[in-house]
Design an enzyme around this catalytic site. Structure first.
Site, PDB file in Angstrom:
ATOM      1  N   ALA A   1       0.810  -1.220   0.000  1.00 36.24           N
ATOM      2  CA  ALA A   1       0.000   0.000   0.000  1.00 36.24           C
ATOM      3  C   ALA A   1       0.839   1.264   0.000  1.00 36.24           C
ATOM      4  O   ALA A   1       0.303   2.363   0.108  1.00 36.24           O
ATOM      5  CB  ALA A   1      -0.934   0.005   1.212  1.00 36.24           C
TER       6      ALA A   1
ATOM      7  N   ASP B   1      12.072   5.341   5.039  1.00 36.90           N
ATOM      8  CA  ASP B   1      11.172   4.423   5.716  1.00 36.90           C
ATOM      9  C   ASP B   1      11.782   3.865   6.997  1.00 36.90           C
ATOM     10  O   ASP B   1      11.139   3.821   8.055  1.00 36.90           O
ATOM     11  CB  ASP B   1      10.803   3.273   4.781  1.00 36.90           C
ATOM     12  CG  ASP B   1      10.115   3.761   3.518  1.00 36.90           C
ATOM     13  OD1 ASP B   1       9.683   4.928   3.488  1.00 36.90           O
ATOM     14  OD2 ASP B   1      10.011   2.974   2.563  1.00 36.90           O
TER      15      ASP B   1
END
Length: 384
Positions: free
Chosen positions: A126, A178
């Site tokens: 996602a 991230d």
């Protein structure tokens, strides 16, 4: 979404059921949504991600025989190996887990065997950094099982281990945003990261009666399919053609001199996107939702037109969210699918999600998913 206590308990229970071992520690690391600053990390730019309440949980128990056994609720096949056999040739999903153990061992931070089970509430594919969540949860659990105390140096080592595992083992290029937010995020704030200086700090968010909403288009993206790599190569070419070490040093006037039209557009996105980050920090701190609307709109248009990483589902979700009452909306993540992020009055969440669901149904798209992005804390471990 299952509560963290439920996922922790499930990880501990599954470790016991599958391996007959009792967890010594449980590690947790969150997914993330990037508020602004897309594809700027590997261009030495600025980014502004938020850690999600959705996270990966790893229950771990040390072994004395060097054997490593890892299972995941999201994967049908376990990984079994030996510490002496770990290396960059690990394949499949285990690259993100056993690959981290290899990089930690290479750094001299862990040495023995391990039993581990993973549970996660981060949606896969996602654009919400499920892979970095797995990497960092694995790392903190392994370090906790080794009896190490998390300090600033060890946090940096976790980030580095995740980056190495993703790039050298999983062969999925990453700029480091991230892993950084998965480790360094603080509850209640966003994390402003400068990939030129390497500095980062928490940014308070004056959300008040506003909510950060993430909509997953359910269009799956893969960072190993060449789209990400080609954009990165184009940015590197732009910097090289300008005689610069990175596009962080470029301005728009320089960018417009680039002869290759595609490379010029890629560079224009990076320069303008980096320039949008600090005004977004200011607007979020002041609750200036009109500015958020303009900044998010410009960011999405740049990713759609100059960087060409949006898809029709993302464009539809963004336009519908704004029309239904969101202050601002934009695609987030690597692109080619994934999610959008919206900031909107809390009272408008149901209206906006219903409008997006209806628009997707009318367009014949698969139903999207929605989640609330409450700014959460970074990775940690707890002794059992």
């Amino acid at each position: 979404m299952l509560e963290p206590t439920d996922l922790t308990a499930r990880a501990i229970s599954e470790l016991r059921t599958r391996f007959g071992t009792e967890a010594a520690v449980t590690g947790r690391a969150p997914g993330r949504v990037n508020l602004i600053g897309e594809h700027t990390d590997y261009n030495a730019g600025l980014v502004l991600p938020v850690a999600l309440p959705h996270a990966t949980y790893a229950a771990a128990a040390p072994r004395t025989d060097g054997v490593i056994r890892i299972t995941s609720a999201q994967e049908p096949e376990p990984f079994t190996g030996h510490v002496d056999e770990l290396g960059p040739e690990i394949e499949g999903w285990a690259a993100y887990v056993a690959g981290v153990l290899w990089t930690l061992r290479e750094a001299g931070l862990v040495s023995g065997g391990l039993d581990m089970h993973l549970e996660s509430s981060v949606p896969l594919g996602a654009g919400l950094s499920s892979s970095a969540s797995v990497e960092c949860a694995t790392a903190v659990a392994a370090l906790g099982a080794a009896g190490r105390t998390l300090d600033a140096d060890l946090q940096r080592a976790i980030v580095d281990a995740g980056i190495r595992a993703e790039t050298e083992v999983a062969d999925a290029p990453t700029g480091g945003m991230d892993q950084s937010v998965a480790v360094f995020a603080e509850a209640g704030g966003a994390l402003l990261i400068d990939f030129d200086s390497g500095e980062h700090h928490s940014v308070p968010l004056a959300l008040g009666e506003r909510t950060i909403l993430v909509t997953d288009t359910r269009v799956k993206h893969q960072l190993t399919d060449g789209g990400y790599a080609s954009r990165r190569a184009q940015c590197e070419k732009a910097a090289a053609d300008l005689g610069l070490s990175s596009l962080r040093e470029a301005d728009l006037e320089q960018v417009e001199t680039l002869g290759d039209e595609v490379v010029r557009r890629r560079a224009r996105h990076i320069v303008t996107e980096t320039a949008r980050v600090e005004p977004t920090v200011t607007a979020l701190g002041e609750g200036d939702w009109a500015s958020i609307s303009e900044l998010f709109a410009a960011s999405h248009a740049s990713m759609r037109d100059d960087f060409e990483i949006s898809v029709v589902e993302l464009d539809l979700a963004v336009s519908t969210a704004v029309e239904a009452g969101a202050d601002g909306a934009r695609m987030t993540g690597g692109g080619f699918g994934g999610s959008i992020v919206s900031i909107l009055p809390s009272e408008a969440v149901e209206t906006v999600t219903a409008a997006i669901d209806r628009a997707f149904a009318e367009a014949g798209h698969n139903p999207p998913g929605h989640l609330i992005a409450t700014p959460s804390a970074g990775a940690s471990y707890t002794a059992c």
